[in-house]
Design an enzyme around this catalytic site. Sequence first.
Site, mmCIF file in Angstrom:
data_model
loop_
_atom_site.group_PDB
_atom_site.id
_atom_site.type_symbol
_atom_site.label_atom_id
_atom_site.label_comp_id
_atom_site.label_asym_id
_atom_site.label_seq_id
_atom_site.Cartn_x
_atom_site.Cartn_y
_atom_site.Cartn_z
ATOM 1 N N LYS A 1 37.903 -16.758 22.892
ATOM 2 C CA LYS A 1 38.599 -15.869 23.849
ATOM 3 C C LYS A 1 38.296 -16.314 25.268
ATOM 4 C CE LYS A 1 36.481 -11.848 22.030
ATOM 5 N NZ LYS A 1 36.054 -10.571 22.075
HETATM 6 N N1 GLU Z 1 31.738 -7.174 17.944
HETATM 7 C C1 GLU Z 1 31.664 -8.470 17.159
HETATM 8 C C2 GLU Z 1 32.685 -9.585 17.629
HETATM 9 O O1 GLU Z 1 33.351 -9.324 18.308
HETATM 10 C C3 GLU Z 1 32.003 -8.359 15.635
HETATM 11 C C4 GLU Z 1 30.453 -7.888 14.866
HETATM 12 C C5 GLU Z 1 30.723 -8.298 13.416
HETATM 13 O O2 GLU Z 1 31.618 -8.404 12.873
HETATM 14 O O3 GLU Z 1 29.636 -8.104 13.162
HETATM 15 O O4 GLU Z 1 32.191 -10.677 17.783
#
Ligand code: GLU
Length: 284
Positions: free
Chosen positions: A211
């Site tokens: 990103k």
């Molecule tokens: N919010 C996390 C991310 O965008 C992902 C968390 C997960 O899949 O355990 O990398």
Amino acid sequence: MSQIITRFAPSPTGLLHAGNYRTAVFAYLFAKHVGGKFILRIEDTDVARSKKEYEENIYETLAWLGVKADETYRQSEHRPRHRELLEKLIADGTAYVSKETPKNPGDREEVIRFKNPHGSVTFTDVIRGDITTDVSDLGDFIIARSFDEPVFHFAVVVDDADEHVTHVIRGGDHISNTARQILIMRALSLPIPLYAHLPLIFDNTHKKLSKRTGAKALTEYRDQGILPEALLNYLSFLGWNPGDAREYLTRDELIQAFDLSRVQKGSAIFDDVKLLSVNQYWMR
Ligand code: GLU
């Protein structure tokens, strides 16, 4: 056996790229293959970096791809629950409020740390087999910046347990986070899900899709004329194949064929040229 539940848990801190959506697609196809449930959870607890426009882009992209969530949550709605369990860990003596010496302007004078139990943690990854981590190296790691600001490791395990997630399917970059998360689950007596860490995805210059470095958003591919059938098909093949000669599968055929046992360990390449050729097939 109880129902299988997977989730896609993106942080809306930038436009998500093909690698992120590949995770969503695998979690969705697997859930649908076994007649289970697929959850979308927007991990918006990082208030400073989360943006509504990124969140909207996630809904828009998943709708366009036809990756439909059975349930949708926003992590920030669970703050009272996170606070409750932080307080519980402190009451149990497993975590503590730690006085800090701020090093940079804006650093906290107090954070909540998890008391390191030492020893090792082993989990069996569905794709990669047994993974063991010596947890002493993690020290007393931070689980919240305040009672209302749990860090990712804490919020993710509480939400997965509350949403009854059985299979955590996510990018391979999260392998190193899993031991910490298992320690928190053990301390809270939460059920430990099965883990499947997916192969990383690189672009054709061997850079990891990210990103931050501005990998392209899928809505840009849409705006350039890529069909959702083509992108869904292409994303499904980033680290998986149906085990036969077929290259072009519809959504229903993907759901029918998908299985975690055929997910590869080695990394995959996202190649715009290959995507265009898949798109040509679907245009025809
Ligand atoms: N919010 C996390 C991310 O965008 C992902 C968390 C997960 O899949 O355990 O990398």
